[in-house]
Design a protein around this motif. Structure first.
Motif, mmCIF file in Angstrom:
data_model
loop_
_atom_site.group_PDB
_atom_site.id
_atom_site.type_symbol
_atom_site.label_atom_id
_atom_site.label_comp_id
_atom_site.label_asym_id
_atom_site.label_seq_id
_atom_site.Cartn_x
_atom_site.Cartn_y
_atom_site.Cartn_z
ATOM 1 N N ILE A 210 -20.949 -1.711 8.677
ATOM 2 C CA ILE A 210 -20.227 -2.980 8.702
ATOM 3 C C ILE A 210 -19.038 -2.865 7.755
ATOM 4 O O ILE A 210 -19.198 -2.775 6.533
ATOM 5 C CB ILE A 210 -21.141 -4.150 8.289
ATOM 6 N N ASP A 211 -17.848 -2.818 8.325
ATOM 7 C CA ASP A 211 -16.618 -2.710 7.554
ATOM 8 C C ASP A 211 -15.951 -4.076 7.456
ATOM 9 O O ASP A 211 -15.882 -4.826 8.439
ATOM 10 C CB ASP A 211 -15.654 -1.712 8.208
ATOM 11 N N ILE A 212 -15.446 -4.364 6.291
ATOM 12 C CA ILE A 212 -14.783 -5.640 6.031
ATOM 13 C C ILE A 212 -13.428 -5.364 5.395
ATOM 14 O O ILE A 212 -13.308 -4.463 4.552
ATOM 15 C CB ILE A 212 -15.644 -6.515 5.090
ATOM 16 N N THR A 213 -12.418 -6.090 5.806
ATOM 17 C CA THR A 213 -11.109 -5.985 5.168
ATOM 18 C C THR A 213 -10.780 -7.324 4.519
ATOM 19 O O THR A 213 -11.256 -8.378 4.958
ATOM 20 C CB THR A 213 -10.020 -5.578 6.183
ATOM 21 N N THR A 214 -9.990 -7.278 3.462
ATOM 22 C CA THR A 214 -9.708 -8.483 2.684
ATOM 23 C C THR A 214 -8.315 -8.414 2.078
ATOM 24 O O THR A 214 -7.745 -7.317 1.932
ATOM 25 C CB THR A 214 -10.750 -8.647 1.561
ATOM 26 N N ASP A 215 -7.795 -9.575 1.709
ATOM 27 C CA ASP A 215 -6.508 -9.591 1.012
ATOM 28 C C ASP A 215 -6.693 -9.452 -0.497
ATOM 29 O O ASP A 215 -5.722 -9.435 -1.251
ATOM 30 C CB ASP A 215 -5.720 -10.863 1.337
ATOM 31 N N ALA A 216 -7.939 -9.341 -0.943
ATOM 32 C CA ALA A 216 -8.211 -9.125 -2.363
ATOM 33 C C ALA A 216 -8.014 -7.649 -2.715
ATOM 34 O O ALA A 216 -8.408 -6.767 -1.956
ATOM 35 C CB ALA A 216 -9.632 -9.552 -2.701
ATOM 36 N N ARG A 217 -7.415 -7.382 -3.869
ATOM 37 C CA ARG A 217 -7.259 -6.015 -4.335
ATOM 38 C C ARG A 217 -8.633 -5.441 -4.713
ATOM 39 O O ARG A 217 -9.558 -6.187 -5.033
ATOM 40 C CB ARG A 217 -6.317 -5.951 -5.543
ATOM 41 N N PRO A 218 -8.784 -4.111 -4.664
ATOM 42 C CA PRO A 218 -10.108 -3.509 -4.902
ATOM 43 C C PRO A 218 -10.715 -3.875 -6.250
ATOM 44 O O PRO A 218 -11.926 -4.116 -6.348
ATOM 45 C CB PRO A 218 -9.849 -2.008 -4.771
ATOM 46 N N GLY B 153 -13.471 4.451 -3.206
ATOM 47 C CA GLY B 153 -12.108 4.926 -2.922
ATOM 48 C C GLY B 153 -11.067 3.934 -3.385
ATOM 49 O O GLY B 153 -10.291 3.410 -2.583
ATOM 50 N N LEU B 154 -11.042 3.688 -4.682
ATOM 51 C CA LEU B 154 -10.144 2.658 -5.218
ATOM 52 C C LEU B 154 -8.676 2.943 -4.900
ATOM 53 O O LEU B 154 -7.904 2.019 -4.629
ATOM 54 C CB LEU B 154 -10.339 2.532 -6.735
ATOM 55 N N ASP B 155 -8.279 4.215 -4.947
ATOM 56 C CA ASP B 155 -6.869 4.552 -4.683
ATOM 57 C C ASP B 155 -6.451 4.154 -3.279
ATOM 58 O O ASP B 155 -5.277 3.873 -3.026
ATOM 59 C CB ASP B 155 -6.629 6.052 -4.884
ATOM 60 N N HIS B 156 -7.405 4.162 -2.358
ATOM 61 C CA HIS B 156 -7.111 3.782 -0.973
ATOM 62 C C HIS B 156 -7.586 2.364 -0.660
ATOM 63 O O HIS B 156 -7.594 1.947 0.492
ATOM 64 C CB HIS B 156 -7.759 4.778 -0.012
ATOM 65 N N ILE C 266 -15.732 -2.403 1.870
ATOM 66 C CA ILE C 266 -14.691 -3.412 1.749
ATOM 67 C C ILE C 266 -13.365 -2.707 1.467
ATOM 68 O O ILE C 266 -13.245 -1.979 0.474
ATOM 69 C CB ILE C 266 -14.987 -4.405 0.601
ATOM 70 N N THR C 267 -12.383 -2.911 2.309
ATOM 71 C CA THR C 267 -11.077 -2.269 2.142
ATOM 72 C C THR C 267 -9.980 -3.325 2.149
ATOM 73 O O THR C 267 -9.934 -4.178 3.035
ATOM 74 C CB THR C 267 -10.822 -1.240 3.262
ATOM 75 N N THR C 268 -9.097 -3.215 1.174
ATOM 76 C CA THR C 268 -7.972 -4.141 1.099
ATOM 77 C C THR C 268 -7.009 -3.884 2.259
ATOM 78 O O THR C 268 -6.806 -2.732 2.672
ATOM 79 C CB THR C 268 -7.229 -3.943 -0.240
ATOM 80 N N LEU C 269 -6.442 -4.945 2.797
ATOM 81 C CA LEU C 269 -5.436 -4.814 3.862
ATOM 82 C C LEU C 269 -4.359 -3.820 3.424
ATOM 83 O O LEU C 269 -3.856 -3.890 2.292
ATOM 84 C CB LEU C 269 -4.797 -6.172 4.156
ATOM 85 N N ARG C 270 -3.992 -2.908 4.337
ATOM 86 C CA ARG C 270 -3.069 -1.827 3.964
ATOM 87 C C ARG C 270 -1.990 -1.620 5.017
ATOM 88 O O ARG C 270 -2.158 -1.984 6.176
ATOM 89 C CB ARG C 270 -3.843 -0.513 3.789
ATOM 90 N N VAL D 54 -0.742 4.775 1.039
ATOM 91 C CA VAL D 54 -0.785 3.400 1.520
ATOM 92 C C VAL D 54 -0.307 2.428 0.459
ATOM 93 O O VAL D 54 -0.284 2.737 -0.738
ATOM 94 C CB VAL D 54 -2.222 3.013 1.953
ATOM 95 N N ALA D 55 0.098 1.272 0.931
ATOM 96 C CA ALA D 55 0.432 0.142 0.060
ATOM 97 C C ALA D 55 -0.369 -1.047 0.547
ATOM 98 O O ALA D 55 -0.635 -1.185 1.743
ATOM 99 C CB ALA D 55 1.933 -0.141 0.108
ATOM 100 N N PHE D 56 -0.754 -1.889 -0.374
ATOM 101 C CA PHE D 56 -1.526 -3.064 0.011
ATOM 102 C C PHE D 56 -0.605 -4.123 0.610
ATOM 103 O O PHE D 56 0.585 -4.197 0.301
ATOM 104 C CB PHE D 56 -2.271 -3.630 -1.192
ATOM 105 N N THR D 57 -1.183 -4.922 1.495
ATOM 106 C CA THR D 57 -0.420 -5.972 2.159
ATOM 107 C C THR D 57 -1.320 -7.200 2.293
ATOM 108 O O THR D 57 -2.525 -7.124 2.061
ATOM 109 C CB THR D 57 0.059 -5.520 3.551
ATOM 110 N N GLU D 58 -0.737 -8.302 2.642
ATOM 111 C CA GLU D 58 -1.521 -9.508 2.903
ATOM 112 C C GLU D 58 -1.448 -9.899 4.378
ATOM 113 O O GLU D 58 -1.959 -10.946 4.775
ATOM 114 C CB GLU D 58 -1.018 -10.664 2.026
ATOM 115 N N ARG D 59 -0.840 -9.040 5.176
ATOM 116 C CA ARG D 59 -0.636 -9.347 6.590
ATOM 117 C C ARG D 59 -1.625 -8.563 7.454
ATOM 118 O O ARG D 59 -1.665 -7.330 7.428
ATOM 119 C CB ARG D 59 0.792 -9.025 7.015
ATOM 120 N N LEU D 60 -2.410 -9.288 8.218
ATOM 121 C CA LEU D 60 -3.380 -8.674 9.110
ATOM 122 C C LEU D 60 -2.688 -7.792 10.151
ATOM 123 O O LEU D 60 -3.201 -6.728 10.526
ATOM 124 C CB LEU D 60 -4.183 -9.778 9.811
ATOM 125 N N GLU D 61 -1.511 -8.206 10.600
ATOM 126 C CA GLU D 61 -0.785 -7.456 11.629
ATOM 127 C C GLU D 61 -0.399 -6.062 11.134
ATOM 128 O O GLU D 61 -0.476 -5.086 11.887
ATOM 129 C CB GLU D 61 0.460 -8.224 12.058
#
Length: 382
Positions: A46-54, A72-75, A89-93, A105-112
């Motif tokens: 079960i994989d979850i993505t979030t706008d929260a930073r790791p 995998g904090l760097d990713h 749990i993986t931050t949106l990227r 990668v860079a983190f983003t807040e956009r699901l698209e």
């Protein structure tokens, strides 16, 4: 459209979502759990993505009493363990740069943006905690409904980001695509054109992907497409896909075995190229050697156990395009249960050294030829 699987409402799942949302963040289920949930298939991860930073995910999890493992904090990835179940749990990227193996990668807040860095449209589906499905690419639901496997956007661009996607293309086709619908021509052409990139991948990644592909209920059409496109020869030089569909047909309802099917493909240096374990390499070597031996079913069972003997018999039947005979399976079963009644001590001191070994082998051969019927006394009288 909504998901309704049991794992969605499981206490551990809801606890993880509660922890993330308690900090004012959003979370979505993504990838295989959503895809398989919509197809009513088993879900292993079960994989979850979030706008929260790791780091924030770790903080929120620990505050909620949930174990957090910084896998995998760097990713942007943290594994949370709730109710004895791991959740990745993986931050949106979004991708900044790639070299065909790894991405910066860079983190983003956009699901698209997160969706468009994924591989296939059917893998870029998200779901909210209530099961509501979100399709950011606008193509994933339709492709999943039609069992059509396609890269997101330009196939060549997706492959250039990670050459393992070439092998994943064939693996996912074997597992999730409609075999009667054919294979996506654009994706196949891109895989053929960029097949040399497979050499840039680690042997472990290639081996894991090939074993997953060959564990599909019927990988033959996908492997045939690999052969036609040149991807199979790039991955396993000398391999031949022609025996595989015959083997799959003869297997019937038998559980898939990737090593048995690798033996049918053949090829050069397979164990090393796929970084097989010692046990897997030994099994593959035994199957390929015994395919061409003259040992009968009973002796195969005695020498290697029933399961290996059965697999050899399956491979031989595929070679000659003949059904597997029930009586041969029965003989292999009897052989697998047989125990040679003579010990070295039974022949000493009359025989010693090399002569002892030769005599043991002679009596064992006579015992096997008798169908394991000769008793210890009968053998000693010989």
């Amino acid at each position: 459209m909504k998901l309704t699987p049991d794992w969605l409402t499981a206490p551990g799942t809801q606890a993880v979502i509660d922890a993330i949302e308690s900090g004012g963040h959003r979370a979505w289920f993504v990838g295989g759990s959503v895809r398989n949930g919509l197809l009513d298939l088993d879900v292993s991860d079960i994989d979850i993505t979030t706008d929260a930073r790791p780091e924030r995910v770790v903080e929120l999890a620990e505050s909620a009493g949930i174990k957090a493992v910084p896998t995998g904090l760097d990713h942007g990835t943290v594994t949370l363990v709730a109710d004895h179940t791991p959740y990745e749990i993986t931050t949106l990227r979004r991708d900044v740069s790639t070299d065909g193996r790894r991405a910066t990668v860079a983190f983003t807040e956009r699901l698209e943006e997160d969706a468009h860095r994924r591989d296939f449209t059917m893998n870029a589906l998200y779901a909210m905690r209530d099961g509501t499905v979100i399709d950011p690419t606008g193509e994933g639901l339709a492709d999943l409904n039609d069992r059509r496997l396609r890269f997101i956007g330009n196939a060549r661009d997706r492959i250039a980001e990670d050459y393992l996607r070439i092998l994943r293309f064939f693996r996912f086709h074997a597992w999730y695509a409609d075999p009667t619908g054919g294979i996506d021509p654009e994706g196949l052409a891109a895989c053929a054109e960029m097949a040399s990139g497979i050499d840039r991948l680690s042997k472990e990644r290639i081996g894991a992907e090939m074993k997953k592909l060959l564990a599909a209920p019927d990988p033959a059409p996908a492997v045939a497409a690999m052969a036609k496109s040149g991807v199979l020869s790039q991955t396993l030089p000398g391999a031949d896909a022609r025996l595989l569909p015959v083997l799959v047909a003869i297997e019937g309802g038998l559980a898939p075995n990737a090593i048995r099917r690798l033996a049918a493909l053949g090829g050069e240096g397979v164990a090393d190229r796929l970084r097989l374990s010692r046990a897997e390499a030994k099994e593959l070597e035994t199957l390929r050697e015994e395919m061409g031996s003259e040992k009968g079913p009973a002796e195969l069972g005695y020498r290697h156990g029933f399961e290996v003997a059965r697999d050899v018999l399956l491979l031989r039947a595929a070679q000659f395009e003949t059904p597997l005979r029930p009586q041969d399976l029965h003989r292999a079963q009897l052989g697998g249960l047989a125990v040679f009644p003579i010990k070295a001590a039974d022949l000493m001191p009359a025989f010693e050294g090399p002569e002892l070994g030769r005599e043991l082998a002679r009596l064992e051969a006579r015992w096997i030829a008798s169908g394991f019927t000769l008793t210890k006394q009968a053998l000693l009288s010989l």
